[in-house]
Write a protein that holds these residues in place. Structure first.
Motif, PDB file in Angstrom:
ATOM      1  N   ARG A  97     -35.222 -44.224  80.693  1.00 40.48           N
ATOM      2  CA  ARG A  97     -34.065 -43.760  80.011  1.00 40.48           C
ATOM      3  C   ARG A  97     -33.261 -42.868  80.967  1.00 40.48           C
ATOM      4  N   GLN A  98     -33.881 -42.228  82.023  1.00 39.17           N
ATOM      5  CA  GLN A  98     -33.050 -41.598  82.832  1.00 39.17           C
ATOM      6  C   GLN A  98     -32.226 -42.405  84.155  1.00 39.17           C
ATOM      7  N   MET A  99     -32.942 -43.604  84.299  1.00 36.81           N
ATOM      8  CA  MET A  99     -32.592 -44.474  85.126  1.00 36.81           C
ATOM      9  C   MET A  99     -31.399 -45.361  84.290  1.00 36.81           C
ATOM     10  N   ARG A 100     -31.304 -45.594  83.242  1.00 31.93           N
ATOM     11  CA  ARG A 100     -30.523 -46.226  82.529  1.00 31.93           C
ATOM     12  C   ARG A 100     -29.136 -45.200  82.453  1.00 31.93           C
ATOM     13  N   ARG A 101     -29.575 -44.033  82.170  1.00 33.55           N
ATOM     14  CA  ARG A 101     -28.343 -43.158  81.923  1.00 33.55           C
ATOM     15  C   ARG A 101     -27.731 -42.912  83.431  1.00 33.55           C
ATOM     16  N   HIS A 102     -28.222 -42.992  84.479  1.00 35.20           N
ATOM     17  CA  HIS A 102     -27.673 -42.780  85.923  1.00 35.20           C
ATOM     18  C   HIS A 102     -26.992 -44.009  86.139  1.00 35.20           C
ATOM     19  N   ARG A 103     -27.440 -45.162  85.744  1.00 32.11           N
ATOM     20  CA  ARG A 103     -26.693 -46.358  86.070  1.00 32.11           C
ATOM     21  C   ARG A 103     -25.339 -46.267  85.404  1.00 32.11           C
ATOM     22  N   PHE A 104     -25.167 -45.949  84.356  1.00 30.19           N
ATOM     23  CA  PHE A 104     -23.829 -46.026  84.117  1.00 30.19           C
ATOM     24  C   PHE A 104     -22.820 -44.996  84.292  1.00 30.19           C
ATOM     25  N   ASP A 105     -23.354 -43.894  85.002  1.00 31.20           N
ATOM     26  CA  ASP A 105     -22.733 -42.785  85.368  1.00 31.20           C
ATOM     27  C   ASP A 105     -22.298 -42.880  86.813  1.00 31.20           C
ATOM     28  N   ASN A 106     -23.121 -43.929  87.488  1.00 30.78           N
ATOM     29  CA  ASN A 106     -22.759 -43.961  89.105  1.00 30.78           C
ATOM     30  C   ASN A 106     -22.304 -45.238  89.216  1.00 30.78           C
ATOM     31  N   PRO A 107     -20.938 -45.369  89.881  1.00 28.12           N
ATOM     32  CA  PRO A 107     -20.141 -46.456  89.945  1.00 28.12           C
ATOM     33  C   PRO A 107     -20.734 -47.560  91.063  1.00 28.12           C
ATOM     34  N   ASP A 108     -21.798 -47.024  91.976  1.00 31.05           N
ATOM     35  CA  ASP A 108     -22.025 -47.678  92.941  1.00 31.05           C
ATOM     36  C   ASP A 108     -23.335 -48.795  92.495  1.00 31.05           C
ATOM     37  N   VAL A 109     -23.708 -48.533  90.863  1.00 27.83           N
ATOM     38  CA  VAL A 109     -24.828 -49.137  90.542  1.00 27.83           C
ATOM     39  C   VAL A 109     -24.361 -49.814  89.258  1.00 27.83           C
ATOM     40  N   ALA A 110     -23.260 -49.392  88.711  1.00 25.88           N
ATOM     41  CA  ALA A 110     -22.718 -49.841  87.226  1.00 25.88           C
ATOM     42  C   ALA A 110     -22.743 -51.448  87.273  1.00 25.88           C
TER      43      ALA A 110
END
Length: 79
Positions: A53-66
């Motif tokens: 859940r935490q990784m998914r949340r950061h995935r969408f907040d971080n343009p480097d991994v979006a």
């Protein structure tokens, strides 16, 4: 521990760490014969589910991994 005007209390960091409590965990307050008990709800996430859940949340907040797939993110983490 003191309750604020909204009825909220803060669980001390030492206890949160000892009982592996994280933001978003569901807790129940139970009247146990005149004593209040705080217990983790039955539907609480496992540590692995929290991590995903935490990784998914950061995935969408971080343009480097979006836009990266889960496999691509895992490959980045392994490197």
């Amino acid at each position: 521990m003191r309750m604020n005007a909204n009825g909220q209390v803060t669980i001390p960091a030492e206890l949160r760490s000892r009982f592996n409590l994280r933001e978003g965990d569901e807790l129940d307050v139970i009247d146990d014969g005149g004593t209040l008990r705080i217990v983790v709800s039955g539907g609480a996430d496992s540590p692995g589910e929290r991590l995903v859940r935490q990784m998914r949340r950061h995935r969408f907040d971080n343009p480097d991994v979006a836009g990266l797939t889960t496999d691509e993110i895992m490959a980045l983490l392994r490197d």
